[in-house]
Write an enzyme that holds these catalytic residues in place. Structure first.
Site, PDB file in Angstrom:
ATOM      1  N   GLY A 244       0.833  -1.203   0.000  1.00  0.00           N
ATOM      2  CA  GLY A 244       0.000   0.000   0.000  1.00  0.00           C
ATOM      3  C   GLY A 244       0.861   1.243   0.000  1.00  0.00           C
ATOM      4  O   GLY A 244       2.013   1.220  -0.445  1.00  0.00           O
ATOM      5  N   SER A 245       0.298   2.312   0.524  1.00  0.00           N
ATOM      6  CA  SER A 245       0.991   3.597   0.478  1.00  0.00           C
ATOM      7  C   SER A 245       2.084   3.670   1.545  1.00  0.00           C
ATOM      8  O   SER A 245       2.091   2.903   2.512  1.00  0.00           O
ATOM      9  CB  SER A 245      -0.018   4.720   0.728  1.00  0.00           C
ATOM     10  OG  SER A 245      -0.537   4.591   2.043  1.00  0.00           O
ATOM     11  N   GLY A 249       2.299   2.219   5.473  1.00  0.00           N
ATOM     12  CA  GLY A 249       3.470   1.520   6.011  1.00  0.00           C
ATOM     13  C   GLY A 249       4.003   2.181   7.269  1.00  0.00           C
ATOM     14  O   GLY A 249       4.436   1.526   8.216  1.00  0.00           O
ATOM     15  N   GLU A 266       5.654  -3.467   1.158  1.00  0.00           N
ATOM     16  CA  GLU A 266       5.812  -3.118  -0.254  1.00  0.00           C
ATOM     17  C   GLU A 266       4.993  -1.862  -0.457  1.00  0.00           C
ATOM     18  O   GLU A 266       3.790  -1.929  -0.676  1.00  0.00           O
ATOM     19  CB  GLU A 266       5.324  -4.288  -1.112  1.00  0.00           C
ATOM     20  CG  GLU A 266       6.012  -4.353  -2.456  1.00  0.00           C
ATOM     21  CD  GLU A 266       5.150  -3.778  -3.545  1.00  0.00           C
ATOM     22  OE1 GLU A 266       5.377  -2.596  -3.874  1.00  0.00           O
ATOM     23  OE2 GLU A 266       4.268  -4.478  -4.046  1.00  0.00           O
ATOM     24  N   CYS A 300       2.627  -0.007  -8.586  1.00  0.00           N
ATOM     25  CA  CYS A 300       3.723   0.471  -7.723  1.00  0.00           C
ATOM     26  C   CYS A 300       4.953   0.712  -8.564  1.00  0.00           C
ATOM     27  O   CYS A 300       5.796   1.523  -8.234  1.00  0.00           O
ATOM     28  CB  CYS A 300       4.117  -0.567  -6.700  1.00  0.00           C
ATOM     29  SG  CYS A 300       2.791  -1.144  -5.743  1.00  0.00           S
TER      30      CYS A 300
HETATM   31  C1  UN1 Z   1       2.359  -3.655  -7.734  1.00  0.00           C
HETATM   32  O1  UN1 Z   1       2.157  -2.698  -8.473  1.00  0.00           O
HETATM   33  O2  UN1 Z   1       1.981  -3.646  -6.545  1.00  0.00           O
HETATM   34  O3  UN1 Z   1       6.260  -5.581 -11.736  1.00  0.00           O
HETATM   35  C2  UN1 Z   1       2.964  -4.923  -8.173  1.00  0.00           C
HETATM   36  C3  UN1 Z   1       5.058  -5.351 -11.940  1.00  0.00           C
HETATM   37  C4  UN1 Z   1       4.058  -6.388 -11.524  1.00  0.00           C
HETATM   38  C5  UN1 Z   1       3.759  -6.286 -10.068  1.00  0.00           C
HETATM   39  C6  UN1 Z   1       3.427  -4.900  -9.596  1.00  0.00           C
HETATM   40  N1  UN1 Z   1       4.567  -7.696 -11.823  1.00  0.00           N
HETATM   41  O4  UN1 Z   1       4.671  -4.322 -12.473  1.00  0.00           O
END
Ligand code: UN1
Length: 512
Positions: A244-245, A249, A266, A300
């Site tokens: 998440g954000s 975290g 993450e 992310c």
């Molecule tokens: C995410 O955005 O939380 O590498 C995971 C990637 C994907 C996973 C992203 N396999 O863009």
């Protein structure tokens, strides 16, 4: 530019119910009540209301997971792998159903939704192999007649808190690995994607029934932030794996640390790509546009900062603007669409505000940022991906806005590019486009990119499951998925065995 017409919410509700049914889950009835409003970003309309897990349900989910752990941990790992193998088979069988639910709930285009399910299938394969490879080491003992080894034991209950943008792949990374490691799982999915979670939970329950494994290894708790907090604070949850954000975290980490629990975090990324003068610009444009505008900028790993050499900047920016401008925005179910909706109005607000701030900082909007399909679906938020040329890396560029905005910065010397690249709080993914081997190697070296993921001549997003996934600094430091990320899901025991008739002490200490 192309815009696909939208389906209506009633049709999507029917599709959701059918997909859930096929996955073996009971779809919520239309008139059901509940605190969890299940919306589709495709139209912005409400599909269902679902009940949130109350404190008692969360407590009982953890109790069940905790009780099941005591038998699951002694089930041999290769047998635990059978459960995950079966789950993988069911995911193959229901790939289309799950992809439909992902598109419905997260707004992903078809090929990305299918790709997300493929990511789950891949991690199941990986975990099945891992179930026979949870290797410990043997170290040479300094004492004669002694054997020094380490072995890895199951850890306990893993609390998985996942985000809307990868509603099921990130759950699968955690769950497939945790299960072969002998852990049990309590999952709190994003409140914006409960249906995909219900479907996955049903498939896992079926995999357990088919293989004669205990159903209690996996528990689903639907809810909001308060649900997540209860899970995070439960001392029986040995590991909290949260996506998440950065703000989330910052709250989770100290709470888990206060009870000496373990975290895999993450969090946000603010991923950059350096484009050197020697880069293959056609290839770079494809990598950049996929990473920047794919998933409507809601990964992310989305590319948010382009750091391009001034000699090629104008040419490259023109190519990117041209490509972004023509990206088909619209119904994510339509085959030609490449950019689906933002998750909600809040995301759109954040994007608009970021663009305003960028402009105030001297940024020049080169393309994008316009709303689309507002008349057809006033509650949905479609937007064209934005490219903004910035004079410097201002505060707004250093912040992660979860929307398709690509900031362009230029550099003169390679050192300058590296400094700019690393000068953000986050450290998830990074890329360099170059044909100069020295630059490529330097970017990957100790004094190059400071991210958990560093790529050459591909974009920042779209990692394979075989590598460890995660990042440094404000991204949280956790690693999930492949490589040896499994170690976070187990506890290490160091064992010294004396098979001699003497008792020599380590470090030559003399006593008795
Ligand atoms: C995410 O955005 O939380 O590498 C995971 C990637 C994907 C996973 C992203 N396999 O863009």
């Amino acid at each position: 530019p192309y815009t696909a017409a939208l389906p209506d919410t009633d049709a999507l509700r029917i599709l959701a119910a059918k997909s859930l049914n096929r996955c073996g889950a009971e779809p919520p009835a239309e008139g059901d009540s509940g605190d969890l409003v299940c919306r589709t970003p495709v139209t912005g309309g409400t599909l269902f209301f679902l009940p949130c897990a109350g404190p008692d349900q969360i407590d009982s989910a953890v109790t069940t997971a905790h009780a099941t752990f005591s038998t699951w941990r002694t089930t041999p790992a290769p047998q635990r792998g059978r459960l995950v193998k079966r789950l993988g088979e069911l995911l193959v069988e229901h790939k289309g159903d799950l992809a439909d639910l992902i598109t419905l709930e997260a707004g992903k285009i078809r090929s990305e939704a299918l790709g997300e399910v493929q990511e789950m299938i891949d991690i199941c394969d990986f975990a099945v192999g891992l179930s026979r490879q949870l290797y410990g080491r043997t170290m040479p003992s300094e004492r004669p007649g002694h054997r020094l080894t380490e072995c890895w034991h199951p850890l306990g209950v893993v609390g998985v808190v996942s985000a809307f943008n990868f509603p099921v792949a990130v759950w699968a990374w955690n769950t497939a690995v945790a299960l072969v490691c002998g852990d049990t799982v309590v999952w709190k999915p994003s409140e914006r994607t409960p249906l995909t979670a219900v479907a996955c939970d049903a498939l896992l329950a079926r995999a357990a029934a088919d293989t004669g494994m205990p159903a209690g290894v996996h528990q689903l708790v639907l809810g909001d932030r308060a649900t997540g907090e209860r899970l995070v604070d439960d001392a029986r949850v040995a590991l909290v794996s949260a996506t998440g954000s950065v703000r989330m975290g910052r709250e989770v980490a100290p709470r888990v640390a206060a009870r000496f629990g373990r975290c895999v975090l993450e969090l946000g990324g603010n991923n950059g790509a350096v484009v050197a003068p020697s880069a293959d610009l056609d290839l770079a444009v494809r990598g950049i546009v996929f990473s920047a505008a794919g998933t409507a900028g809601q990964r992310c790993t989305t590319l948010r900062r382009l750091i391009v050499h001034e000699d090629v900047a104008d040419q490259l920016v023109d190519m990117i603007v041209h490509a972004c401008h023509r990206l088909p925005v619209g119904d994510p179910f339509a085959a030609a669409t490449l950019v689906g909706p933002l998750i909600d109005a809040q995301a759109y607000e954040a994007m608009t505000q970021a663009l305003e701030r960028a402009r105030a900082d001297g940024g020049k909007l080169l393309t994008g940022g316009e709303p689309r399909l507002r008349d057809e679906a006033p509650q949905a938020r479609y937007v064209t991906p934005a490219v903004v040329r910035m004079p410097t890396q201002t505060e707004i560029v250093r912040a992660e806005t979860f929307a398709p905005i690509l900031y362009v910065l230029t550099y003169r010397t390679f050192e300058e590019a590296i400094v700019l690249h690393n000068d953000v709080p986050q450290g998830l993914s990074s890329s360099i486009f170059t044909r100069d081997q020295r630059e490529a190697e330097r970017f990957l070296a100790v004094d190059g990119s400071d991210c958990g993921i560093a790529n050459v001549n591909i974009g920042t997003s779209g990692a394979e499951i075989g590598g460890a996934f995660g990042g440094e600094k404000a991204t949280g430091g956790g690693r999930e998925s492949g490589s040896d990320a499994w170690r976070a899901y187990m506890r290490r025991a160091t064992n010294t065995v004396n098979y001699s008739a003497e008792l020599p002490l380590a470090q030559g200490v003399a006593f008795l």
